[in-house]
Design an enzyme around this catalytic site. Structure first.
Site, mmCIF file in Angstrom:
data_model
loop_
_atom_site.group_PDB
_atom_site.id
_atom_site.type_symbol
_atom_site.label_atom_id
_atom_site.label_comp_id
_atom_site.label_asym_id
_atom_site.label_seq_id
_atom_site.Cartn_x
_atom_site.Cartn_y
_atom_site.Cartn_z
ATOM 1 N N TYR A 150 39.341 33.743 37.468
ATOM 2 C CA TYR A 150 39.945 33.678 38.866
ATOM 3 C C TYR A 150 40.241 32.170 39.546
ATOM 4 O O TYR A 150 40.730 31.842 40.553
ATOM 5 C CB TYR A 150 38.985 34.196 40.115
ATOM 6 C CG TYR A 150 39.159 35.439 40.253
ATOM 7 C CD1 TYR A 150 39.153 36.282 39.051
ATOM 8 C CD2 TYR A 150 39.365 35.982 41.426
ATOM 9 C CE1 TYR A 150 39.382 38.021 39.548
ATOM 10 C CE2 TYR A 150 39.482 37.135 41.690
ATOM 11 C CZ TYR A 150 39.423 38.205 40.568
ATOM 12 O OH TYR A 150 40.004 39.644 40.769
ATOM 13 N N LYS A 219 29.734 40.318 29.963
ATOM 14 C CA LYS A 219 30.620 40.879 28.927
ATOM 15 C C LYS A 219 30.281 39.944 28.143
ATOM 16 O O LYS A 219 31.263 39.569 27.077
ATOM 17 C CB LYS A 219 32.187 40.954 29.295
ATOM 18 C CG LYS A 219 32.849 41.753 28.588
ATOM 19 C CD LYS A 219 32.522 43.064 28.524
ATOM 20 C CE LYS A 219 33.335 43.869 27.552
ATOM 21 N NZ LYS A 219 32.606 45.239 26.925
ATOM 22 N N ASP A 285 30.673 46.933 30.924
ATOM 23 C CA ASP A 285 31.402 48.276 30.901
ATOM 24 C C ASP A 285 30.221 49.164 30.802
ATOM 25 O O ASP A 285 30.344 50.199 31.688
ATOM 26 C CB ASP A 285 32.137 48.381 29.626
ATOM 27 C CG ASP A 285 31.538 47.789 28.538
ATOM 28 O OD1 ASP A 285 30.563 46.887 28.461
ATOM 29 O OD2 ASP A 285 31.983 48.112 27.125
ATOM 30 N N ASP A 309 34.492 41.893 41.221
ATOM 31 C CA ASP A 309 35.435 42.639 41.815
ATOM 32 C C ASP A 309 35.484 43.864 41.328
ATOM 33 O O ASP A 309 35.607 44.744 42.447
ATOM 34 C CB ASP A 309 36.891 41.598 41.432
ATOM 35 C CG ASP A 309 37.930 41.713 42.302
ATOM 36 O OD1 ASP A 309 37.833 42.472 43.446
ATOM 37 O OD2 ASP A 309 39.023 41.330 42.276
#
Ligand code: NAD
Length: 420
Positions: A150, A219, A285, A309
């Site tokens: 970002y 992740k 995930d 987000d």
């Protein structure tokens, strides 16, 4: 006499009984939902503290209103006032189309270095939800707000800059990848300082509010030196700065390797029984499955910008959607904080007095808690909960509820005030 909120030498927020708080009314549906919300705040404060406390609101300009009046989307004066008065609240703002500022919200976060995006997600009885047990969701998300993909460092496919970066990666760093001129490039930045200050705020929140765990969502199995580092720095922080107050899955792993899993389980149980909070981690995930399958296992969530987000919107949908999703952007070091509804300006519904003001009302509740005015915050939450339970709701909930009474934005506020 009304005065400023300041941060003391010892880092504590000092809130006078009559604090001056800047607000940005917002564009589109902003004025409707702000006018309803501010009546609720003022009434709750007056009732709760018998007139001893009162907020003096100070309007500052941003967005379309600022552009129409001053020719600027985010006037320097607005930034100065927010810097000076520490705590502010805002409605949604139109994102200017064309060059210049990418997003007013991003600009505000950058200017004030608001490194935590905090979003509580809790279900209120009666709110329509797409899941069977929304009451099992009660989480607070701490999303890192300044780093990650970002940061906006991107180069479009086909440009000389994208080509330069690819050449550098191939020729200087010997990266083995099938580069092409059709590839765009984005850079992901995750620092130790940025990760630790976010995770520190999450752990302190859990300790302050007696919550059982902090989960690092990442992740790191794929992106080892950014997302994986975030996890490792999180465990390191917990085991150094909060060693006497936390137990980490990292500790569990080490004990297991040394003495077996029975000993590790016993050690963890003992730590939790003695009041320590559990610091654990989940791959992003899998976490998106877990919030549907086992939401009760999660309390405070610390995560990077992009994961945060996705997770915020998914959790918001489970507990009733964006009409009731509050948020805050905070720098716990300087004390700067801007509270805001998480939805946009919904321009089609501007000046219709129909939209749900709950997201701004609950953002104000977060602000009152931040200021230490917990009693007024609790009173609003209770009255809002009773209003929804009585099925007196705005159109977004009305369309999904049986036997509900449809009210306007302003009338919804009247009902809350009546219950206060
Ligand atoms: P939006 O959130 O404004 O609206 C999407 C839909 O959500 C609306 O059509 C409406 O059906 C529903 N909705 C939104 N707020 C609601 C409320 N309070 N009560 C009931 N229903 C509500 O998203 P958008 O249409 O994609 O964006 C419109 C503008 O808002 C754009 O300029 C965008 O850049 C801006 N925006 C601002 C913020 C912010 O200031 N924080 C956030 C997102 C989008």
């Amino acid at each position: 006499m009304a005065s400023k909120i300041v941060k003391s030498e010892h880092g504590l927020l000092q809130v006078p009984d009559q604090p001056i708080i800047p607000f940005i009314i917002g564009d589109g549906i902003g004025p409707d939902i702000w006018h309803a919300s501010v009546r609720v705040f003022d009434h709750a404060v007056e009732k709760t503290y018998a007139g001893r406390r009162k907020i003096e609101w100070k309007e500052v300009l941003a967005g379309e209103k600022a552009f129409n009046e001053t020719g600027e989307w985010l006037p320097e004066k607005t930034l100065q006032v927010l810097k000076e008065y520490l705590v502010g609240i805002k409605g949604p703002l139109t994102t200017p189309i064309g060059g210049g500022i990418r997003s007013l919200n991003v600009a505000l976060r950058k200017e004030l270095d608001l490194f935590v995006c905090q979003r509580p997600t809790k279900w209120y009885e009666g709110v329509p939800s797409p899941v069977k047990h929304p009451e099992d969701v009660n989480m607070v998300i701490f999303r890192e707000n300044t780093e990650d993909i970002y940061a906006g460092i991107e180069f479009a496919a086909g440009t000389a800059d994208a080509q330069k970066i690819q050449n550098f990666l191939r020729d200087e760093l010997h990266v083995d990848y099938n580069f092409s001129s059709e590839t765009g490039v984005g850079i992901k930045l995750v620092s130790e300082k940025g990760s630790k200050r976010l995770i520190r705020a999450a752990i302190e929140h859990a300790l302050e509010h007696n919550l059982p765990s902090v989960t690092l969502v990442h992740k790191g199995n794929i992106m080892k030196f950014t997302e994986g580092a975030f996890k490792n720095w999180g465990y390191e922080l917990a085991e150094t700065e909060f060693a006497d107050k936390t137990y980490t899955w990292g500790q569990w792993e080490r004990t297991k390797a040394e003495k077996g899993d029975l000993a590790a389980n016993a050690e963890q149980q003992h730590a939790l029984d003695s009041g320590k909070i559990l610091i654990k981690d989940v791959i992003a995930d899998n976490f998106l499955q877990q919030i549907l399958l086992n939401p009760k296992d999660y309390s405070v969530i610390a995560t990077l910008n992009l994961n945060g987000d996705y997770i915020s919107d998914s959790l918001a949908a489970i507990v009733g959607g964006i009409g009731i999703a509050p948020g805050a952007n905070i720098n716990y070091d300087t004390g700067h904080a801007v509270f805001e509804a998480t939805h946009g300006t919904a321009p089609r519904f501007a000046n219709t007095d129909t939209m749900n003001p709950s997201s701004v009302i609950l953002s104000g509740v977060m602000m009152l808690v931040y200021m230490g005015w917990q009693e007024a915050a609790d009173a609003i939450v209770k009255a809002l909960g009773e209003t929804i339970k009585a099925k007196t709701v705005t159109v977004d909930f009305y369309n999904l509820m049986k036997d509900a009474t449809l009210v306007k934005t302003s009338e919804f506020a009247d009902h809350i005030i009546e219950k206060l």
